[in-house]
Design a protein around this motif. Structure first.
Motif, PDB file in Angstrom:
ATOM      1  N   ALA A 161       0.406   9.545  -5.270  1.00 26.80           N
ATOM      2  CA  ALA A 161       0.825  10.902  -4.910  1.00 26.80           C
ATOM      3  C   ALA A 161       1.627  11.514  -6.046  1.00 26.80           C
ATOM      4  O   ALA A 161       1.437  12.670  -6.406  1.00 26.80           O
ATOM      5  CB  ALA A 161       1.654  10.849  -3.637  1.00 26.80           C
ATOM      6  N   VAL A 162       2.482  10.720  -6.627  1.00 24.29           N
ATOM      7  CA  VAL A 162       3.301  11.223  -7.727  1.00 24.29           C
ATOM      8  C   VAL A 162       2.419  11.565  -8.911  1.00 24.29           C
ATOM      9  O   VAL A 162       2.581  12.594  -9.549  1.00 24.29           O
ATOM     10  CB  VAL A 162       4.351  10.149  -8.119  1.00 24.29           C
ATOM     11  CG1 VAL A 162       5.046  10.528  -9.413  1.00 24.29           C
ATOM     12  CG2 VAL A 162       5.367   9.990  -6.995  1.00 24.29           C
ATOM     13  N   GLU A 163       1.450  10.707  -9.153  1.00 24.87           N
ATOM     14  CA  GLU A 163       0.548  10.935 -10.274  1.00 24.87           C
ATOM     15  C   GLU A 163      -0.238  12.233 -10.076  1.00 24.87           C
ATOM     16  O   GLU A 163      -0.385  13.021 -10.992  1.00 24.87           O
ATOM     17  CB  GLU A 163      -0.427   9.759 -10.357  1.00 24.87           C
ATOM     18  CG  GLU A 163      -0.554   9.220 -11.775  1.00 24.87           C
ATOM     19  CD  GLU A 163      -1.380   7.956 -11.778  1.00 24.87           C
ATOM     20  OE1 GLU A 163      -2.614   8.072 -11.800  1.00 24.87           O
ATOM     21  OE2 GLU A 163      -0.804   6.869 -11.737  1.00 24.87           O
ATOM     22  N   LYS A 164      -0.720  12.415  -8.862  1.00 23.84           N
ATOM     23  CA  LYS A 164      -1.487  13.618  -8.555  1.00 23.84           C
ATOM     24  C   LYS A 164      -0.635  14.862  -8.751  1.00 23.84           C
ATOM     25  O   LYS A 164      -1.066  15.843  -9.336  1.00 23.84           O
ATOM     26  CB  LYS A 164      -1.967  13.543  -7.098  1.00 23.84           C
ATOM     27  CG  LYS A 164      -3.474  13.656  -7.011  1.00 23.84           C
ATOM     28  CD  LYS A 164      -3.911  13.630  -5.561  1.00 23.84           C
ATOM     29  CE  LYS A 164      -5.418  13.544  -5.454  1.00 23.84           C
ATOM     30  NZ  LYS A 164      -5.819  13.413  -4.062  1.00 23.84           N
ATOM     31  N   CYS A 219       0.839  -1.199   0.000  1.00 23.98           N
ATOM     32  CA  CYS A 219       0.000   0.000   0.000  1.00 23.98           C
ATOM     33  C   CYS A 219       0.875   1.251   0.000  1.00 23.98           C
ATOM     34  O   CYS A 219       0.521   2.248  -0.618  1.00 23.98           O
ATOM     35  CB  CYS A 219      -0.924  -0.018   1.218  1.00 23.98           C
ATOM     36  SG  CYS A 219      -2.209  -1.266   1.064  1.00 23.98           S
ATOM     37  N   GLU A 220       1.974   1.179   0.688  1.00 24.71           N
ATOM     38  CA  GLU A 220       2.876   2.332   0.716  1.00 24.71           C
ATOM     39  C   GLU A 220       3.321   2.655  -0.715  1.00 24.71           C
ATOM     40  O   GLU A 220       3.342   3.813  -1.136  1.00 24.71           O
ATOM     41  CB  GLU A 220       4.093   1.976   1.573  1.00 24.71           C
ATOM     42  CG  GLU A 220       4.830   3.210   2.042  1.00 24.71           C
ATOM     43  CD  GLU A 220       6.056   2.834   2.817  1.00 24.71           C
ATOM     44  OE1 GLU A 220       5.983   2.781   4.049  1.00 24.71           O
ATOM     45  OE2 GLU A 220       7.091   2.566   2.194  1.00 24.71           O
ATOM     46  N   ASP A 221       3.620   1.622  -1.428  1.00 26.35           N
ATOM     47  CA  ASP A 221       4.036   1.791  -2.821  1.00 26.35           C
ATOM     48  C   ASP A 221       2.914   2.428  -3.634  1.00 26.35           C
ATOM     49  O   ASP A 221       3.124   3.338  -4.414  1.00 26.35           O
ATOM     50  CB  ASP A 221       4.357   0.407  -3.391  1.00 26.35           C
ATOM     51  CG  ASP A 221       5.787   0.337  -3.893  1.00 26.35           C
ATOM     52  OD1 ASP A 221       6.661   0.926  -3.228  1.00 26.35           O
ATOM     53  OD2 ASP A 221       6.009  -0.292  -4.939  1.00 26.35           O
ATOM     54  N   LYS A 222       1.717   1.906  -3.404  1.00 32.22           N
ATOM     55  CA  LYS A 222       0.553   2.386  -4.140  1.00 32.22           C
ATOM     56  C   LYS A 222       0.326   3.873  -3.857  1.00 32.22           C
ATOM     57  O   LYS A 222       0.113   4.671  -4.769  1.00 32.22           O
ATOM     58  CB  LYS A 222      -0.671   1.584  -3.690  1.00 32.22           C
ATOM     59  CG  LYS A 222      -1.586   1.231  -4.846  1.00 32.22           C
ATOM     60  CD  LYS A 222      -2.708   0.371  -4.302  1.00 32.22           C
ATOM     61  CE  LYS A 222      -3.778   0.141  -5.316  1.00 32.22           C
ATOM     62  NZ  LYS A 222      -4.868  -0.658  -4.725  1.00 32.22           N
ATOM     63  N   ILE A 225      -1.342  17.987 -11.271  1.00 31.04           N
ATOM     64  CA  ILE A 225      -1.446  19.383 -10.839  1.00 31.04           C
ATOM     65  C   ILE A 225      -0.420  20.224 -11.601  1.00 31.04           C
ATOM     66  O   ILE A 225      -0.706  21.310 -12.074  1.00 31.04           O
ATOM     67  CB  ILE A 225      -1.210  19.481  -9.316  1.00 31.04           C
ATOM     68  CG1 ILE A 225      -2.414  18.907  -8.566  1.00 31.04           C
ATOM     69  CG2 ILE A 225      -0.978  20.931  -8.899  1.00 31.04           C
ATOM     70  CD1 ILE A 225      -2.113  18.565  -7.122  1.00 31.04           C
ATOM     71  N   ASP A 226       0.738  19.668 -11.728  1.00 32.49           N
ATOM     72  CA  ASP A 226       1.796  20.383 -12.430  1.00 32.49           C
ATOM     73  C   ASP A 226       1.377  20.620 -13.882  1.00 32.49           C
ATOM     74  O   ASP A 226       1.576  21.681 -14.446  1.00 32.49           O
ATOM     75  CB  ASP A 226       3.079  19.538 -12.371  1.00 32.49           C
ATOM     76  CG  ASP A 226       4.305  20.397 -12.586  1.00 32.49           C
ATOM     77  OD1 ASP A 226       4.324  21.518 -12.054  1.00 32.49           O
ATOM     78  OD2 ASP A 226       5.211  19.947 -13.294  1.00 32.49           O
ATOM     79  N   LYS A 227       0.764  19.629 -14.447  1.00 30.12           N
ATOM     80  CA  LYS A 227       0.330  19.700 -15.836  1.00 30.12           C
ATOM     81  C   LYS A 227      -0.761  20.767 -15.985  1.00 30.12           C
ATOM     82  O   LYS A 227      -0.756  21.558 -16.918  1.00 30.12           O
ATOM     83  CB  LYS A 227      -0.217  18.336 -16.249  1.00 30.12           C
ATOM     84  CG  LYS A 227       0.275  17.921 -17.630  1.00 30.12           C
ATOM     85  CD  LYS A 227      -0.245  16.533 -17.903  1.00 30.12           C
ATOM     86  CE  LYS A 227      -0.138  16.184 -19.361  1.00 30.12           C
ATOM     87  NZ  LYS A 227      -0.763  14.876 -19.605  1.00 30.12           N
TER      88      LYS A 227
END
Ligand SMILES: [Zn+2]
Length: 56
Positions: free
Chosen positions: A38-41, A30-33, A45-47
């Motif tokens: 989080a990275v995807e989000k 789950c930590e990995d998930k 946002i950056d995009k």
């Protein structure tokens, strides 16, 4: 007898995300998930923040 039960309760820890028995609050899977999400989000946002410049 009751004390023994308490001990077992303390030992019975489950992942707070998937509910699977785990020594950690959040198991590695789950930590990995979560990290991936989080990275995807952040990426999203950056995009959205800069639509006219494709590269960073
Ligand atoms: Zn988990």
């Amino acid at each position: 007898m009751e004390e023994k039960e308490k001990k077992e309760e303390k030992k019975h820890v489950v992942c707070s995300i998937c509910g699977k028995p785990s020594e950690l609050t959040i198991c590695h899977a789950c930590e990995d998930k979560i990290r991936g999400e989080a990275v995807e989000k952040k990426h999203e946002i950056d995009k959205a923040g800069r639509t006219d410049s494709g590269r960073r």
